[in-house]
Design an enzyme around this catalytic site. Structure first.
Site, PDB file in Angstrom:
ATOM      1  N   SER A  16       0.547  -0.877  -0.040  1.00 22.92           N
ATOM      2  CA  SER A  16      -0.189   0.126  -0.078  1.00 22.92           C
ATOM      3  C   SER A  16       1.029   1.375   0.083  1.00 22.92           C
ATOM      4  O   SER A  16       1.827   1.309  -0.947  1.00 22.92           O
ATOM      5  CB  SER A  16      -0.721  -0.333   0.696  1.00 22.92           C
ATOM      6  OG  SER A  16      -1.969   1.110   1.053  1.00 22.92           O
ATOM      7  N   ASP A  60      -1.219   1.065  -3.812  1.00 17.53           N
ATOM      8  CA  ASP A  60      -1.717   0.428  -4.524  1.00 17.53           C
ATOM      9  C   ASP A  60      -3.264   0.443  -5.109  1.00 17.53           C
ATOM     10  O   ASP A  60      -4.332  -0.021  -5.136  1.00 17.53           O
ATOM     11  CB  ASP A  60      -2.139  -1.027  -3.927  1.00 17.53           C
ATOM     12  CG  ASP A  60      -2.867  -0.408  -2.217  1.00 17.53           C
ATOM     13  OD1 ASP A  60      -3.175   0.155  -2.099  1.00 17.53           O
ATOM     14  OD2 ASP A  60      -4.034  -1.327  -1.828  1.00 17.53           O
ATOM     15  N   ASP A  75      -2.288   6.733  -3.425  1.00 19.76           N
ATOM     16  CA  ASP A  75      -1.425   5.839  -2.767  1.00 19.76           C
ATOM     17  C   ASP A  75      -0.610   4.492  -3.638  1.00 19.76           C
ATOM     18  O   ASP A  75      -1.533   4.370  -4.796  1.00 19.76           O
ATOM     19  CB  ASP A  75      -1.650   5.091  -1.484  1.00 19.76           C
ATOM     20  CG  ASP A  75      -2.910   3.729  -1.445  1.00 19.76           C
ATOM     21  OD1 ASP A  75      -3.467   3.733  -2.263  1.00 19.76           O
ATOM     22  OD2 ASP A  75      -2.767   3.595  -0.509  1.00 19.76           O
ATOM     23  N   ASP A 126      -5.826   1.834  -3.783  1.00 20.39           N
ATOM     24  CA  ASP A 126      -7.472   1.575  -2.813  1.00 20.39           C
ATOM     25  C   ASP A 126      -7.463   2.854  -1.912  1.00 20.39           C
ATOM     26  O   ASP A 126      -9.089   2.924  -1.323  1.00 20.39           O
ATOM     27  CB  ASP A 126      -7.062   0.184  -1.862  1.00 20.39           C
ATOM     28  CG  ASP A 126      -6.025   0.863  -0.904  1.00 20.39           C
ATOM     29  OD1 ASP A 126      -5.798   1.771  -0.890  1.00 20.39           O
ATOM     30  OD2 ASP A 126      -6.539  -0.260  -0.132  1.00 20.39           O
TER      31      ASP A 126
END
Length: 442
Positions: free
Chosen positions: A103, A243, A241, A245
């Protein structure tokens, strides 16, 4: 519930190359997961995606080796946002999905997170089965010949996920938008989708080299994006960010528009019955939602708790200030690009701007004091501390709130006080922190 050895609230996280994220251990994890899955379906299929970290290739290969050793078919979808892997798992009717990502963490870290066939985080029960099976891997009967699994590369993955996002995009014609893709998983997808929606797009941090993910960029480092939006006279900016999400906005003046703002805008536009947020969500949001007749439900900090409450109550919209916003009527997991598109759709529906939204929701002052104690569990039940909290709440009645919570990693109690009067909340926090400190050393 049994004690977990490896899985945290967001899968397995560590420095890549250090235990448990070594190639040997990850191969054992893959074999254990494969064994658990094939007990349910002997022809199990698993989707694997990753972000742009250098270590992703090693972990992906080790995981695939373990899975195929137990007869599982592995479907590689390459670099894709975490929610994209969730979407492809559902779309391809796979038995599970795996994301290799850490992440918003630095590139040295990595992680492994599993999804079930429904695209949601794997159940606690299944994770515990996998943990138990890891210790049994050396005793597994070897599979040979055609019993072994195979690996395929699914080249249409990005195209399919992009089409899904486009289907939820409003007409963005006439909008000048800057995107910060964090040198992460959204570096190709996000610009494509926003351009297809008609926006004039300027995308930054779209050149990942395996080591620059989240480095001075993305939703945790927004200064450069804010500067670009202000100086380039953009209508708004969006930061993702590593990843993708989650997403945060910047209005045309370079001011950050975070999750609380997004929840208010979307709740109004979508006519939500209620909204779920966390104990850290600002009281200003609660007051604005109350004015609109929309109750706010609070949970512990963490998107998993927001997700659980939404399911319990049959609600759709929830999230955190970090920009992790859930629209469960559309996607079972947080999706930064989708969140940005739906928020802009709500903005257009209400005929407003992010500047107006930022000015409408004026955050109450909030102060946070970290108090070091000897035993954080004892403080939670200490009668003198509880009495001090009650007195603080009585003093702030109707004008503020108090929250004490232990740190998850240190012997700290976090004393948070929020209210309309900055001087008052600082004094309340000072007094309360003093009581906690005195009792914490007793």
């Amino acid at each position: 519930m049994s004690e977990r050895k490896y899985f945290g609230t967001d899968g397995v996280r560590a420095v890549a190359g250090e235990f448990p994220l070594t190639s040997a251990w990850v191969m054992s994890l893959g074999a254990a997961a494969g064994e658990v899955l094939r007990r349910v379906n002997p022809h199990a299929r698993v989707v694997i995606g990753k972000d742009t970290r250098q270590s992703g290739d090693m972990l992906e290969a080790a995981l695939a080796a373990g899975l195929t050793s137990r007869g599982v078919t592995v479907i590689h979808v390459g670099v894709l946002p975490t929610p994209g892997v969730s979407y492809l798992t559902r779309h391809l009717k796979a038995d599970a999905g795996v994301v290799i990502s850490a992440s918003h963490n630095p590139y040295e870290d990595n992680g492994i997170k599993f999804f079930g066939a429904d695209g949601q985080k794997l159940s606690d029960a299944t994770e515990l089965q996998i943990e138990a099976a890891i210790d049994e891997v050396p005793g597994f009967a070897p599979l040979t010949g055609t019993a072994m699994g195979s690996v395929t590369n699914y080249t249409e993955a990005e195209h399919l996920y992009t089409d899904f996002l486009k289907s939820h995009a409003p007409d963005l014609s006439g909008l000048k938008i800057a995107l910060d893709c964090a040198n992460g998983a959204a570096y190709r997808v996000a610009p494509k989708v926003f351009q297809a929606a008609g926006a004039d797009v300027f995308a930054i941090y779209t050149t990942p080299d395996g080591r620059n993910i989240n480095r001075g960029c993305g939703s945790t480092h927004m200064d450069h994006l804010r500067q670009i939006v202000r100086e380039g006279e953009y209508d708004l900016g969006v930061a993702f960010d590593g990843d993708a999400d989650r997403a945060l906005f910047v209005d045309s003046r370079g001011q950050v528009v975070h999750g609380d703002h997004m929840l208010l805008l979307n709740a109004r536009a979508r006519g939500e019955q209620a909204v779920v947020a966390t104990i850290m969500t600002n009281m200003a949001l609660e007051a604005k939602l109350q004015d609109a007749g929309i109750p706010l439900e609070r949970t512990a900090v963490g998107d998993r708790y927001v997700h659980e409450r939404l399911h319990e109550k049959g609600l759709s919209l929830g999230g955190e200030q970090s920009g992790h916003v859930l629209f469960l009527d559309i996607s079972p997991t947080g999706d930064g690009v989708l969140t940005a598109l739906l928020t802009l759709a709500s903005m257009k529906k209400l005929g407003t701007t992010l500047d107006a939204l930022h000015d409408d929701l004026v955050m109450y002052p909030q102060t946070l004091v970290n108090v070091r104690v000897q035993d954080k569990k004892a403080i939670a039940v200490d009668q003198q501390v509880q009495q001090a909290v009650r007195q603080a709440e009585e003093q702030l009645l109707g004008r503020g709130r108090v929250n004490l919570r232990p740190s998850g990693t240190e012997n700290l109690i976090r004393v948070m006080v929020e209210g309309q009067d900055a001087a008052e909340i600082h004094e309340v926090a000072r007094v309360l922190a003093g009581v906690v400190e005195a009792r914490g050393q007793a």
